[in-house]
Design a protein around this motif. Structure first.
Motif, PDB file in Angstrom:
ATOM      1  N   MET A  82       0.499  11.318  11.080  1.00 38.31           N
ATOM      2  CA  MET A  82       1.904  11.283  10.647  1.00 38.31           C
ATOM      3  C   MET A  82       2.202  12.510   9.769  1.00 38.31           C
ATOM      4  SD  MET A  82       3.904   8.070   8.869  1.00 38.31           S
ATOM      5  CE  MET A  82       3.511   6.822  10.080  1.00 38.31           C
ATOM      6  N   ALA A  83       3.315  13.177  10.025  1.00 36.96           N
ATOM      7  CA  ALA A  83       3.679  14.374   9.251  1.00 36.96           C
ATOM      8  C   ALA A  83       3.930  13.993   7.796  1.00 36.96           C
ATOM      9  CB  ALA A  83       4.937  15.008   9.844  1.00 36.96           C
ATOM     10  N   GLU A  84       3.863  15.005   6.922  1.00 33.36           N
ATOM     11  CA  GLU A  84       4.007  14.715   5.486  1.00 33.36           C
ATOM     12  C   GLU A  84       5.383  14.119   5.157  1.00 33.36           C
ATOM     13  OE1 GLU A  84       3.322  17.595   1.932  1.00 33.36           O
ATOM     14  OE2 GLU A  84       1.708  17.892   3.398  1.00 33.36           O
ATOM     15  N   GLU A  85       6.412  14.660   5.828  1.00 35.81           N
ATOM     16  CA  GLU A  85       7.775  14.194   5.580  1.00 35.81           C
ATOM     17  C   GLU A  85       7.919  12.719   5.966  1.00 35.81           C
ATOM     18  OE1 GLU A  85      12.334  15.633   6.661  1.00 35.81           O
ATOM     19  OE2 GLU A  85      10.610  16.323   7.834  1.00 35.81           O
ATOM     20  N   ASP A  86       7.324  12.365   7.139  1.00 31.49           N
ATOM     21  CA  ASP A  86       7.365  10.977   7.591  1.00 31.49           C
ATOM     22  C   ASP A  86       6.689  10.062   6.584  1.00 31.49           C
ATOM     23  OD1 ASP A  86       8.700  11.594   9.829  1.00 31.49           O
ATOM     24  OD2 ASP A  86       6.972  11.527  11.181  1.00 31.49           O
ATOM     25  N   THR A  87       5.562  10.517   6.074  1.00 31.82           N
ATOM     26  CA  THR A  87       4.822   9.715   5.104  1.00 31.82           C
ATOM     27  C   THR A  87       5.673   9.470   3.861  1.00 31.82           C
ATOM     28  OG1 THR A  87       2.785  10.667   5.927  1.00 31.82           O
ATOM     29  CG2 THR A  87       2.671   9.579   3.793  1.00 31.82           C
ATOM     30  N   ALA A  88       6.364  10.501   3.423  1.00 34.13           N
ATOM     31  CA  ALA A  88       7.228  10.368   2.240  1.00 34.13           C
ATOM     32  C   ALA A  88       8.357   9.374   2.529  1.00 34.13           C
ATOM     33  CB  ALA A  88       7.798  11.722   1.843  1.00 34.13           C
TER      34      ALA A  88
ATOM     35  N   THR B 289       0.831  -1.211   0.000  1.00 29.56           N
ATOM     36  CA  THR B 289       0.000   0.000   0.000  1.00 29.56           C
ATOM     37  C   THR B 289       0.862   1.256   0.000  1.00 29.56           C
ATOM     38  OG1 THR B 289      -0.101   0.228   2.407  1.00 29.56           O
ATOM     39  CG2 THR B 289      -1.774  -1.179   1.363  1.00 29.56           C
ATOM     40  N   GLN B 290       1.982   1.210   0.735  1.00 31.36           N
ATOM     41  CA  GLN B 290       2.888   2.366   0.879  1.00 31.36           C
ATOM     42  C   GLN B 290       2.141   3.584   1.402  1.00 31.36           C
ATOM     43  OE1 GLN B 290       5.109   2.777  -2.797  1.00 31.36           O
ATOM     44  NE2 GLN B 290       5.587   0.604  -2.851  1.00 31.36           N
ATOM     45  N   ASP B 291       1.095   3.347   2.178  1.00 35.04           N
ATOM     46  CA  ASP B 291       0.262   4.444   2.652  1.00 35.04           C
ATOM     47  C   ASP B 291      -0.177   4.147   4.090  1.00 35.04           C
ATOM     48  OD1 ASP B 291      -1.692   6.273   3.268  1.00 35.04           O
ATOM     49  OD2 ASP B 291      -2.685   6.133   1.313  1.00 35.04           O
ATOM     50  N   PRO B 292       0.573   4.671   5.070  1.00 36.17           N
ATOM     51  CA  PRO B 292       0.291   4.315   6.467  1.00 36.17           C
ATOM     52  C   PRO B 292      -1.103   4.740   6.932  1.00 36.17           C
ATOM     53  CG  PRO B 292       2.004   6.014   6.320  1.00 36.17           C
ATOM     54  CD  PRO B 292       1.742   5.542   4.929  1.00 36.17           C
ATOM     55  N   ALA B 293      -1.617   5.821   6.412  1.00 31.71           N
ATOM     56  CA  ALA B 293      -2.944   6.273   6.857  1.00 31.71           C
ATOM     57  C   ALA B 293      -4.012   5.276   6.412  1.00 31.71           C
ATOM     58  CB  ALA B 293      -3.245   7.659   6.296  1.00 31.71           C
ATOM     59  N   ARG B 294      -3.853   4.782   5.191  1.00 31.02           N
ATOM     60  CA  ARG B 294      -4.807   3.809   4.667  1.00 31.02           C
ATOM     61  C   ARG B 294      -4.703   2.488   5.441  1.00 31.02           C
ATOM     62  NH1 ARG B 294      -4.255   1.927  -1.540  1.00 31.02           N
ATOM     63  NH2 ARG B 294      -5.205  -0.118  -1.188  1.00 31.02           N
ATOM     64  N   ASP B 295      -3.454   2.055   5.746  1.00 28.82           N
ATOM     65  CA  ASP B 295      -3.245   0.831   6.529  1.00 28.82           C
ATOM     66  C   ASP B 295      -3.928   0.950   7.887  1.00 28.82           C
ATOM     67  OD1 ASP B 295      -1.586  -0.085   4.482  1.00 28.82           O
ATOM     68  OD2 ASP B 295       0.260   0.534   5.492  1.00 28.82           O
ATOM     69  N   ALA B 296      -3.745   2.080   8.533  1.00 26.02           N
ATOM     70  CA  ALA B 296      -4.291   2.281   9.885  1.00 26.02           C
ATOM     71  C   ALA B 296      -5.816   2.288   9.853  1.00 26.02           C
ATOM     72  CB  ALA B 296      -3.761   3.584  10.482  1.00 26.02           C
TER      73      ALA B 296
ATOM     74  N   HIS C  44       8.325   6.975   4.786  1.00 23.18           N
ATOM     75  CA  HIS C  44       7.712   5.649   4.893  1.00 23.18           C
ATOM     76  C   HIS C  44       7.518   5.069   3.492  1.00 23.18           C
ATOM     77  CE1 HIS C  44       4.888   2.521   6.386  1.00 23.18           C
ATOM     78  NE2 HIS C  44       4.241   2.744   5.253  1.00 23.18           N
ATOM     79  N   ARG C  45       7.016   5.908   2.584  1.00 19.38           N
ATOM     80  CA  ARG C  45       6.742   5.446   1.224  1.00 19.38           C
ATOM     81  C   ARG C  45       8.031   5.003   0.529  1.00 19.38           C
ATOM     82  NH1 ARG C  45       2.604   9.203  -1.175  1.00 19.38           N
ATOM     83  NH2 ARG C  45       1.425   8.065   0.420  1.00 19.38           N
ATOM     84  N   ALA C  46       9.088   5.781   0.690  1.00 18.14           N
ATOM     85  CA  ALA C  46      10.371   5.435   0.055  1.00 18.14           C
ATOM     86  C   ALA C  46      10.907   4.115   0.617  1.00 18.14           C
ATOM     87  CB  ALA C  46      11.380   6.566   0.282  1.00 18.14           C
ATOM     88  N   ARG C  47      10.793   3.960   1.944  1.00 19.21           N
ATOM     89  CA  ARG C  47      11.293   2.737   2.579  1.00 19.21           C
ATOM     90  C   ARG C  47      10.494   1.528   2.082  1.00 19.21           C
ATOM     91  NH1 ARG C  47      10.799   4.335   7.765  1.00 19.21           N
ATOM     92  NH2 ARG C  47       9.079   2.912   8.164  1.00 19.21           N
ATOM     93  N   MET C  48       9.190   1.694   1.999  1.00 17.50           N
ATOM     94  CA  MET C  48       8.336   0.587   1.572  1.00 17.50           C
ATOM     95  C   MET C  48       8.533   0.267   0.088  1.00 17.50           C
ATOM     96  SD  MET C  48       6.888  -0.679   4.172  1.00 17.50           S
ATOM     97  CE  MET C  48       7.811  -0.152   5.618  1.00 17.50           C
ATOM     98  N   GLN C  49       8.869   1.285  -0.708  1.00 19.49           N
ATOM     99  CA  GLN C  49       9.159   1.018  -2.130  1.00 19.49           C
ATOM    100  C   GLN C  49      10.408   0.162  -2.276  1.00 19.49           C
ATOM    101  OE1 GLN C  49       9.078   4.957  -3.755  1.00 19.49           O
ATOM    102  NE2 GLN C  49       6.951   4.801  -4.425  1.00 19.49           N
ATOM    103  N   ARG C  50      11.421   0.468  -1.449  1.00 18.41           N
ATOM    104  CA  ARG C  50      12.645  -0.346  -1.499  1.00 18.41           C
ATOM    105  C   ARG C  50      12.334  -1.781  -1.056  1.00 18.41           C
ATOM    106  NH1 ARG C  50      14.861   4.430   0.629  1.00 18.41           N
ATOM    107  NH2 ARG C  50      14.933   3.583   2.743  1.00 18.41           N
ATOM    108  N   LYS C  51      11.542  -1.915   0.015  1.00 17.15           N
ATOM    109  CA  LYS C  51      11.204  -3.237   0.535  1.00 17.15           C
ATOM    110  C   LYS C  51      10.426  -4.042  -0.503  1.00 17.15           C
ATOM    111  CE  LYS C  51       9.485  -5.528   4.655  1.00 17.15           C
ATOM    112  NZ  LYS C  51       9.244  -5.414   6.088  1.00 17.15           N
TER     113      LYS C  51
END
Lengths: 200, 200
Positions: B1-7, A99-106, B9-16
């Motif tokens: 979650m702040a916007e920066e954190d979300t970004a 999903t790469q989207d923590p808000a949606r996961d939560a 998170h997204r980058a980390r999950m894309q690598r994973k």
């Protein structure tokens, strides 16, 4: 086996039988149990579904809530969904790296939790399975203390099974039976594809 | 979650996601797998029965041989025996501390093995479950090398599940996926009776 060996075997087994029977006699409480299947090996969800089959065989009913899985083409769902005593809810959005989207996961986890809570407060439900719930605590989608309070307050004879890797210590503490499914090896590591009927 | 954190998170999950997708692409073999459930914790047999449900959900058929259990009132048997795609054989004489007769135990194991072998040489059987087979090796009721040869020669797409404590090293070696079900704790230790639907 020589006669003497047989006699020795019998004596040893008689002592073992006495010890085991004493332990069984001491275990006399009858109540709902809370099983936790954790660890990184295969078998956490499948053991829950095996217990589900066992419970159905005794005429019990069950509610299954899947917290992470989003696919609805699994063998287990196809098999159990047609059973009249099972209510089956697939409420995940897929793995968080999908999903790469923590808000949606939560949000998905909170919706799944409301379904779980309805089952956990219903004395008409004999068995509740919360599949892959542990990830909801790992990623802080759900509050662990709140979940534990609901588990403790559930109907006295209701059984509960929680599955998922990396169970938090308080969840291990709260459970009655905890199995750590340790990964010794996995066919996947040897290049074998996830096979239908085995992995999903 | 702040916007920066979300970004982040997204980058980390894309690598994973990329790492996981590469691993999935590499696992391309399609064949029958051999699962082994061992260890002293709860879940070895129930995980086998969960996989059975999953396989039935995909339209497969199965043969189950129980090597030690002698009781025929279990929930799993009541549940699966009525399924037309399952053949279920309870061929044990009970635990060896119950029979106290090694010759009788060995004869029962050999009879169960003949039933197992018939399934393991039948390309019409998709899944074979040999429940509590490991005890037959522990007590030398069956020859491990002979069993391994039959496992290796089984039909290419046939899946096999073996359960039981204390699996010998050669069995671990032969299996594709091995889970060690570790006992963290058991409700029994806290005085809870073996509950129908959960333990049997």
């Amino acid at each position: 086996m020589a006669e003497e060996d047989t006699a020795r075997h019998r004596a040893r087994m008689q002592r073992k039988k006495a010890v085991i029977e004493e332990r069984i006699a001491r275990a006399s409480l009858e109540r709902g149990v809370f099983l936790l299947h954790t660890g990184s090996g295969k078998g956490k969800s499948s053991a829950a579904f095996g217990v589900l089959a066992r419970a159905l065989g005794h005429g019990m009913n069950a509610v299954v809530v899947q917290f992470v899985k989003s696919r609805s083409d699994t063998g287990e769902e196809a098999f159990f969904r047609r059973h009249p005593a099972v209510r089956w809810y697939v409420m995940g959005e897929g793995f968080t790296w999908e999903t790469q989207d923590p808000a949606r996961d939560a949000a998905a986890a909170r919706a799944a939790w409301e379904t779980a809570r309805a089952a956990l407060t219903d004395p008409g439900v004999a068995l509740v399975i919360l599949d892959e719930l542990t990830y909801a605590f790992k990623y802080h989608w759900l509050d662990l203390e709140e979940a534990l309070a609901v588990f403790r307050a559930r109907p006295f004879h209701q059984h509960l099974i929680v599955t998922g890797r990396a169970a938090p210590a308080a969840l291990v503490e709260a459970a009655d039976t905890v199995t750590e499914m340790g990964l010794v090896k996995h066919a996947f590591q040897a290049g074998v594809k996830a096979m239908p009927g085995i992995e999903w």
